[in-house]
Design a protein around this motif. Structure first.
Motif, PDB file in Angstrom:
ATOM      1  N   TYR A  38      -4.347   3.012   1.530  1.00 36.51           N
ATOM      2  CA  TYR A  38      -4.795   2.064   0.504  1.00 36.51           C
ATOM      3  C   TYR A  38      -4.310   2.564  -0.847  1.00 36.51           C
ATOM      4  O   TYR A  38      -4.621   3.692  -1.251  1.00 36.51           O
ATOM      5  CB  TYR A  38      -6.317   1.926   0.495  1.00 36.51           C
ATOM      6  CG  TYR A  38      -6.809   0.880  -0.489  1.00 36.51           C
ATOM      7  CD1 TYR A  38      -6.760  -0.470  -0.149  1.00 36.51           C
ATOM      8  CD2 TYR A  38      -7.280   1.230  -1.747  1.00 36.51           C
ATOM      9  CE1 TYR A  38      -7.184  -1.444  -1.034  1.00 36.51           C
ATOM     10  CE2 TYR A  38      -7.701   0.263  -2.644  1.00 36.51           C
ATOM     11  CZ  TYR A  38      -7.662  -1.079  -2.287  1.00 36.51           C
ATOM     12  OH  TYR A  38      -8.070  -2.052  -3.174  1.00 36.51           O
ATOM     13  N   TYR A  85     -12.760   0.452   3.912  1.00 38.24           N
ATOM     14  CA  TYR A  85     -11.524  -0.327   3.925  1.00 38.24           C
ATOM     15  C   TYR A  85     -11.021  -0.539   5.353  1.00 38.24           C
ATOM     16  O   TYR A  85     -10.567  -1.632   5.699  1.00 38.24           O
ATOM     17  CB  TYR A  85     -10.458   0.381   3.088  1.00 38.24           C
ATOM     18  CG  TYR A  85      -9.128  -0.334   3.111  1.00 38.24           C
ATOM     19  CD1 TYR A  85      -8.997  -1.617   2.612  1.00 38.24           C
ATOM     20  CD2 TYR A  85      -7.997   0.280   3.641  1.00 38.24           C
ATOM     21  CE1 TYR A  85      -7.781  -2.281   2.641  1.00 38.24           C
ATOM     22  CE2 TYR A  85      -6.781  -0.358   3.673  1.00 38.24           C
ATOM     23  CZ  TYR A  85      -6.683  -1.644   3.168  1.00 38.24           C
ATOM     24  OH  TYR A  85      -5.483  -2.297   3.202  1.00 38.24           O
ATOM     25  N   THR A 133      -6.202  -6.078  -4.794  1.00 35.24           N
ATOM     26  CA  THR A 133      -5.816  -4.681  -4.867  1.00 35.24           C
ATOM     27  C   THR A 133      -5.380  -4.343  -6.294  1.00 35.24           C
ATOM     28  O   THR A 133      -4.642  -5.105  -6.926  1.00 35.24           O
ATOM     29  CB  THR A 133      -4.655  -4.391  -3.903  1.00 35.24           C
ATOM     30  OG1 THR A 133      -5.031  -4.789  -2.589  1.00 35.24           O
ATOM     31  CG2 THR A 133      -4.306  -2.918  -3.904  1.00 35.24           C
ATOM     32  N   CYS A 179       0.817  -1.220   0.000  1.00 34.83           N
ATOM     33  CA  CYS A 179       0.000   0.000   0.000  1.00 34.83           C
ATOM     34  C   CYS A 179       0.848   1.266   0.000  1.00 34.83           C
ATOM     35  O   CYS A 179       0.331   2.360  -0.204  1.00 34.83           O
ATOM     36  CB  CYS A 179      -0.949   0.014   1.198  1.00 34.83           C
ATOM     37  SG  CYS A 179      -0.142   0.268   2.799  1.00 34.83           S
TER      38      CYS A 179
END
Length: 353
Positions: free
Chosen positions: A230, A251, A277, A53
């Motif tokens: 994220y 999230y 993702t 991330c």
């Protein structure tokens, strides 16, 4: 009011992607994009999120271990990114890093004494007898003895090596330490010792931590505030107690709910997020989380939300106010494994006291 110790403004780090014989730039990995936060002296800001991330990249870029693509990072009012090489070297005594791998971050050919003495000599902070006294002092602060100074890294356990890394970070008496997954490679009982050590050192010296982790149990124990990342962006930021009790971003809810729970408890199992993702080379338009979000609407697919106040939190979600309440047994609750971890942490802290 006094200015914060650290102020990060629109920090961006993109890695160019080169292809072909001429190695032309054909794209970029958008590891970190436009993240901003402040950090006060003596405070711990935890950065959490899935692997990839951008949280570790953010920590390394703040310290200029890698050069930023854009933004500013002000330490005591000075822009770290604008410093010349000589000025940056002088500033490094105020900012240090504890690395994830306690073995790979130590030179195997240097004794502990040489490892700790190196930054002191580079900054001209001590020599001779004063150097020896400072080495003994930081070893003691990290829970080691002076006789450990003559040993090499391979002669220590993982927890002891991490204590050496902590002692090295403390040697220059820094104001800021970036802790990059400092306990993830350690056993649970050793994790408790290291977390308690970091908290005790913070109380003693007033050092501020940027604590990077994916372990929510440890984060809940040590953090003052939490920033959730994220796909390279911060999607929620709040006081630790508030975030775990009442997460506002879908999230963040998924991270907290991801801890496994036994079916025998009578609780409804949490539905895992669908999909993977997205690629940091081609983030989705609009909200990057919308392909996996169960609450996504048409606006989420086209309009990227900015961080904005929602109650006491900062949340990047168009519909944060209208989300259904999170079940009480999920919000702020841990799985049995995480609960035992917290008990170990608390018990170790009482024993140390």
């Amino acid at each position: 009011m006094n200015a914060p110790l650290l102020s990060v403004e629109k920090l961006t780090k993109h890695f160019p992607v080169r292809r072909g014989l001429l190695r032309r730039v054909t794209g970029a990995v958008q590891a970190v994009t436009d993240i901003s936060f402040t950090l006060e002296a003596g405070e711990t800001l935890a950065i959490v999120g899935e692997s990839g991330c951008g949280k570790s990249t953010a920590g390394r870029t703040i310290l200029r271990l890698q050069e930023p693509t854009g933004g500013r990072a002000l330490l005591n009012g000075r822009d770290i990114f604008a410093l010349s090489p000589a000025e940056l070297r002088a500033a490094r005594r105020e900012m240090q890093m504890i690395f994830q791998d306690p073995f790979g971050s130590l030179n195997p050919r240097m004794t502990v004494r040489e490892v700790i003495a190196e930054p002191l000599r580079l900054h001209g902070m001590a020599s001779g007898a004063a150097l020896d006294r400072r080495i003994d002092e930081v070893l003691s602060m990290a829970g080691l003895s002076s006789w450990h100074a003559g040993r090499y890294p391979h002669e220590f356990s993982g927890g002891q090596r991490q204590r050496v890394g902590i002692a090295r970070a403390l040697a220059t008496n820094p104001r800021l330490i970036v802790c990059d997954e400092p306990v993830s490679a350690l056993d649970v009982s050793i994790q408790a010792q290291i977390v308690n050590l970091l908290q005790d050192l913070q109380a003693e010296t007033g050092v501020a931590y940027v604590f990077i982790s994916h372990d929510l149990a440890v984060v809940r124990h040590i953090a003052t505030r939490v920033a959730v990342m994220y796909l390279g962006r911060i999607v929620e930021m709040a006081e630790a107690s508030q975030l775990f009790a009442d997460p506002r971003h879908p999230y963040t809810r998924s991270l907290i709910a991801a801890a496994p729970r036994p079916v025998a408890s009578g609780r409804v199992p949490q539905v895992p997020l669908k999909g993977e993702t997205a690629s940091a080379m081609a983030p989705p338009p609009g909200c990057a989380f919308h392909p996996r979000c169960p609450f996504a609407q048409d606006r989420c697919r086209t309009d990227r939300p900015e961080l904005r106040p929602v109650g006491d939190d900062l949340v990047a979600c168009h519909f944060a106010e209208s989300l259904p309440p999170m079940p009480k047994e999920t919000a702020g609750d841990e799985s049995p494994a995480l609960a035992r971890r917290l008990q170990v942490l608390a018990h170790a802290r009482k024993e140390a006291a």
